[in-house]
Motif scaffolding. Structure first.
Motif, PDB file in Angstrom:
ATOM      1  N   ALA A 238       0.828  -1.207   0.000  1.00 47.84           N
ATOM      2  CA  ALA A 238       0.000   0.000   0.000  1.00 47.84           C
ATOM      3  C   ALA A 238       0.861   1.255   0.000  1.00 47.84           C
ATOM      4  CB  ALA A 238      -0.932  -0.009   1.211  1.00 47.84           C
ATOM      5  N   GLU A 239       2.018   1.195   0.672  1.00 49.92           N
ATOM      6  CA  GLU A 239       2.904   2.366   0.731  1.00 49.92           C
ATOM      7  C   GLU A 239       3.409   2.738  -0.657  1.00 49.92           C
ATOM      8  OE1 GLU A 239       3.638  -0.502   2.492  1.00 49.92           O
ATOM      9  OE2 GLU A 239       2.861   0.084   4.441  1.00 49.92           O
ATOM     10  N   VAL A 240       3.724   1.729  -1.470  1.00 51.90           N
ATOM     11  CA  VAL A 240       4.207   1.975  -2.833  1.00 51.90           C
ATOM     12  C   VAL A 240       3.077   2.544  -3.679  1.00 51.90           C
ATOM     13  CG1 VAL A 240       5.174   0.916  -4.921  1.00 51.90           C
ATOM     14  CG2 VAL A 240       6.001   0.209  -2.661  1.00 51.90           C
ATOM     15  N   MET A 241       1.889   1.960  -3.560  1.00 51.66           N
ATOM     16  CA  MET A 241       0.750   2.454  -4.336  1.00 51.66           C
ATOM     17  C   MET A 241       0.414   3.891  -3.956  1.00 51.66           C
ATOM     18  SD  MET A 241      -0.006   0.334  -6.633  1.00 51.66           S
ATOM     19  CE  MET A 241      -1.456   1.190  -7.217  1.00 51.66           C
ATOM     20  N   ALA A 242       0.547   4.229  -2.676  1.00 54.43           N
ATOM     21  CA  ALA A 242       0.283   5.605  -2.236  1.00 54.43           C
ATOM     22  C   ALA A 242       1.270   6.568  -2.893  1.00 54.43           C
ATOM     23  CB  ALA A 242       0.363   5.696  -0.715  1.00 54.43           C
ATOM     24  N   LEU A 243       2.537   6.157  -2.985  1.00 59.54           N
ATOM     25  CA  LEU A 243       3.535   7.002  -3.638  1.00 59.54           C
ATOM     26  C   LEU A 243       3.254   7.147  -5.127  1.00 59.54           C
ATOM     27  CD1 LEU A 243       6.802   5.800  -1.874  1.00 59.54           C
ATOM     28  CD2 LEU A 243       5.693   8.035  -1.639  1.00 59.54           C
ATOM     29  N   VAL A 244       2.795   6.071  -5.768  1.00 63.48           N
ATOM     30  CA  VAL A 244       2.444   6.134  -7.191  1.00 63.48           C
ATOM     31  C   VAL A 244       1.309   7.140  -7.389  1.00 63.48           C
ATOM     32  CG1 VAL A 244       1.475   4.835  -9.132  1.00 63.48           C
ATOM     33  CG2 VAL A 244       3.249   3.804  -7.719  1.00 63.48           C
ATOM     34  N   GLU A 245       0.318   7.100  -6.510  1.00 67.47           N
ATOM     35  CA  GLU A 245      -0.802   8.026  -6.606  1.00 67.47           C
ATOM     36  C   GLU A 245      -0.358   9.469  -6.358  1.00 67.47           C
ATOM     37  OE1 GLU A 245      -3.987   6.622  -4.098  1.00 67.47           O
ATOM     38  OE2 GLU A 245      -3.952   4.661  -5.061  1.00 67.47           O
ATOM     39  N   LYS A 246       0.501   9.667  -5.348  1.00 68.52           N
ATOM     40  CA  LYS A 246       1.003  11.020  -5.070  1.00 68.52           C
ATOM     41  C   LYS A 246       1.815  11.540  -6.253  1.00 68.52           C
ATOM     42  CE  LYS A 246       1.278  10.711  -0.042  1.00 68.52           C
ATOM     43  NZ  LYS A 246       2.181  10.707   1.123  1.00 68.52           N
ATOM     44  N   ARG A 247       2.609  10.677  -6.863  1.00 67.42           N
ATOM     45  CA  ARG A 247       3.412  11.088  -8.009  1.00 67.42           C
ATOM     46  C   ARG A 247       2.511  11.469  -9.179  1.00 67.42           C
ATOM     47  NH1 ARG A 247       5.453   8.758 -12.637  1.00 67.42           N
ATOM     48  NH2 ARG A 247       7.277   9.850 -13.419  1.00 67.42           N
ATOM     49  N   ALA A 248       1.475  10.682  -9.415  1.00 66.02           N
ATOM     50  CA  ALA A 248       0.544  10.992 -10.496  1.00 66.02           C
ATOM     51  C   ALA A 248      -0.109  12.355 -10.276  1.00 66.02           C
ATOM     52  CB  ALA A 248      -0.513   9.895 -10.615  1.00 66.02           C
ATOM     53  N   GLN A 249      -0.481  12.638  -9.038  1.00 68.19           N
ATOM     54  CA  GLN A 249      -1.094  13.930  -8.724  1.00 68.19           C
ATOM     55  C   GLN A 249      -0.086  15.060  -8.914  1.00 68.19           C
ATOM     56  OE1 GLN A 249      -4.313  14.477  -8.146  1.00 68.19           O
ATOM     57  NE2 GLN A 249      -3.908  16.662  -8.090  1.00 68.19           N
ATOM     58  N   ALA A 250       1.153  14.844  -8.485  1.00 66.99           N
ATOM     59  CA  ALA A 250       2.191  15.864  -8.649  1.00 66.99           C
ATOM     60  C   ALA A 250       2.433  16.155 -10.131  1.00 66.99           C
ATOM     61  CB  ALA A 250       3.489  15.417  -7.970  1.00 66.99           C
ATOM     62  N   LYS A 251       2.454  15.098 -10.947  1.00 71.58           N
ATOM     63  CA  LYS A 251       2.635  15.303 -12.389  1.00 71.58           C
ATOM     64  C   LYS A 251       1.461  16.069 -12.983  1.00 71.58           C
ATOM     65  CE  LYS A 251       4.236  12.345 -15.154  1.00 71.58           C
ATOM     66  NZ  LYS A 251       4.404  11.199 -16.002  1.00 71.58           N
ATOM     67  N   LYS A 252       0.264  15.752 -12.530  1.00 70.20           N
ATOM     68  CA  LYS A 252      -0.925  16.439 -13.019  1.00 70.20           C
ATOM     69  C   LYS A 252      -0.846  17.936 -12.705  1.00 70.20           C
ATOM     70  CE  LYS A 252      -5.961  16.292 -12.612  1.00 70.20           C
ATOM     71  NZ  LYS A 252      -7.087  15.658 -11.946  1.00 70.20           N
ATOM     72  N   GLU A 253      -0.279  18.256 -11.534  1.00 69.96           N
ATOM     73  CA  GLU A 253      -0.133  19.650 -11.104  1.00 69.96           C
ATOM     74  C   GLU A 253       1.164  20.285 -11.624  1.00 69.96           C
ATOM     75  OE1 GLU A 253      -0.469  19.325  -6.861  1.00 69.96           O
ATOM     76  OE2 GLU A 253      -2.595  18.781  -6.970  1.00 69.96           O
ATOM     77  N   LYS A 254       1.910  19.513 -12.419  1.00 70.52           N
ATOM     78  CA  LYS A 254       3.188  19.957 -12.996  1.00 70.52           C
ATOM     79  C   LYS A 254       4.205  20.331 -11.926  1.00 70.52           C
ATOM     80  CE  LYS A 254       1.054  21.143 -17.302  1.00 70.52           C
ATOM     81  NZ  LYS A 254       1.007  21.969 -18.450  1.00 70.52           N
ATOM     82  N   ASP A 255       4.162  19.579 -10.825  1.00 70.84           N
ATOM     83  CA  ASP A 255       5.121  19.727  -9.736  1.00 70.84           C
ATOM     84  C   ASP A 255       6.198  18.664  -9.955  1.00 70.84           C
ATOM     85  OD1 ASP A 255       6.560  19.925  -7.403  1.00 70.84           O
ATOM     86  OD2 ASP A 255       4.854  19.595  -6.063  1.00 70.84           O
ATOM     87  N   TRP A 256       7.105  18.957 -10.871  1.00 66.58           N
ATOM     88  CA  TRP A 256       8.084  17.970 -11.321  1.00 66.58           C
ATOM     89  C   TRP A 256       9.054  17.569 -10.225  1.00 66.58           C
ATOM     90  CZ3 TRP A 256       5.304  16.557 -14.984  1.00 66.58           C
ATOM     91  CH2 TRP A 256       4.707  17.437 -15.882  1.00 66.58           C
TER      92      TRP A 256
END
Length: 68
Positions: A20-38
């Protein structure tokens, strides 16, 4: 949109459960990319790597696999 459920399904098809910890990071990364927070997206990718997983961006969405 992000097909995160497909990542989990693919990992399960390979016989491994993604923590679950890895999946949470994948989701956070996807959100960061969506917000263009590279910078944050890169940080999340590094954390995923340190947890033993390889994250690749593909035209069909992110692909995640356990390092050998």
């Amino acid at each position: 949109g992000l097909r995160l459920s497909e990542i989990k399904k693919k990992a399960q098809d390979g016989g491994e459960e993604i923590p679950a910890e890895v999946m949470a990071l994948v989701e956070k990364r996807a959100q960061a990319k969506k917000e263009k927070d590279w910078a944050s997206a890169d940080l999340y990718r590094k954390q995923i790597d340190e947890m033993g997983y390889i994250l690749k961006d593909t035209p069909a969405g992110p692909s995640l696999q356990k390092k050998m």
